[in-house]
Design an enzyme around this catalytic site. Sequence first.
Site, PDB file in Angstrom:
ATOM      1  N   ASN A  51      47.897  17.437   7.084  1.00 36.57           N
ATOM      2  CA  ASN A  51      49.145  16.787   7.454  1.00 36.57           C
ATOM      3  C   ASN A  51      49.258  15.359   6.915  1.00 36.57           C
ATOM      4  OD1 ASN A  51      51.558  16.147   9.301  1.00 36.57           O
ATOM      5  ND2 ASN A  51      50.020  14.702  10.034  1.00 36.57           N
ATOM      6  N   TYR A  55      56.927  11.076  -4.902  1.00 33.18           N
ATOM      7  CA  TYR A  55      56.786  11.996  -3.778  1.00 33.18           C
ATOM      8  C   TYR A  55      57.074  13.434  -4.206  1.00 33.18           C
ATOM      9  CZ  TYR A  55      57.036  13.582   1.080  1.00 33.18           C
ATOM     10  OH  TYR A  55      56.821  14.224   2.273  1.00 33.18           O
ATOM     11  N   LYS A  78      54.284  16.558  -4.018  1.00 37.78           N
ATOM     12  CA  LYS A  78      54.455  17.738  -3.168  1.00 37.78           C
ATOM     13  C   LYS A  78      54.571  19.012  -4.009  1.00 37.78           C
ATOM     14  CE  LYS A  78      54.186  15.819   0.882  1.00 37.78           C
ATOM     15  NZ  LYS A  78      53.037  16.106   1.755  1.00 37.78           N
ATOM     16  N   VAL A 120      62.224  14.804   9.755  1.00 40.06           N
ATOM     17  CA  VAL A 120      61.788  14.462  11.108  1.00 40.06           C
ATOM     18  C   VAL A 120      61.876  12.945  11.310  1.00 40.06           C
ATOM     19  CG1 VAL A 120      59.956  14.774  12.810  1.00 40.06           C
ATOM     20  CG2 VAL A 120      60.188  16.407  10.922  1.00 40.06           C
ATOM     21  N   THR A 176      60.285  10.094  12.019  1.00 37.89           N
ATOM     22  CA  THR A 176      58.934   9.528  12.051  1.00 37.89           C
ATOM     23  C   THR A 176      58.956   8.234  11.255  1.00 37.89           C
ATOM     24  OG1 THR A 176      58.255  10.674  10.024  1.00 37.89           O
ATOM     25  CG2 THR A 176      57.877  11.830  12.121  1.00 37.89           C
TER      26      THR A 176
END
Length: 229
Positions: free
Chosen positions: A82, A151, A155, A184, A186
């Site tokens: 994660n 990013y 990924k 999300v 976060t």
Amino acid sequence: MSQVFITGANRGIGLALTKLYLKAGWDVVACCRNPAQADDLLYLISDNPGLEVYQLDVTDYDAVRELAQELADRPISLLINNAGYYGPYNIAIGDTDVEEWRQVMEINAIAPMKVVEAFLPHLKLARGTVANISSKMGSMTDNCSGGSYFYRSSKAALNAVTKSLAQDLAVDGIKAVVIHPGWVRTDMGGPHGLIDTETSSTGIKSVLDNLSAEQSGHFYDFKGNLIPW
């Protein structure tokens, strides 16, 4: 007793997954870079004897191997990679910082592979599952806006790693899957995310609880929907 190993467990999705698996009766090995600053994670220890917290920088590969040795002969039913890093925002063509790009790639793509390598004996004992937390931003098909070079590429690399793991580890009864957790709210996702960590983690756990061998090597969102590469 089933055991789950979670990186980046001190906050956000990792912390929510830790709480969820503890509530479900799992033993949890929760890892983060700075446990001394992970108050929300450490707070859980007193009421959860099945929780172990370890200091781990996933890019410190000697430390990863040492932790695997410390936990030798312990079956791991589920390994959730994660821990992640977005890197600098708003990178323009002609302004790509190579060292920052390397860091994003290392944390998001190389480190998950090294964690799997180190804990492969543990996964074999349980015929376990590798769950790599990725993002739709790693999907070629879904990329309709460009940008986010660091990013996205990291990924996409993680997705490729996971696909190969699924192929290579099938002989050992080990599944490997990529999960998009949703947008999300976060520290990484920001305050405008569409869902909270509880919604995301609950969905992720449901996908993993019901994952079949035929689904290994695929890319799903937290609702169980298949995402194109």
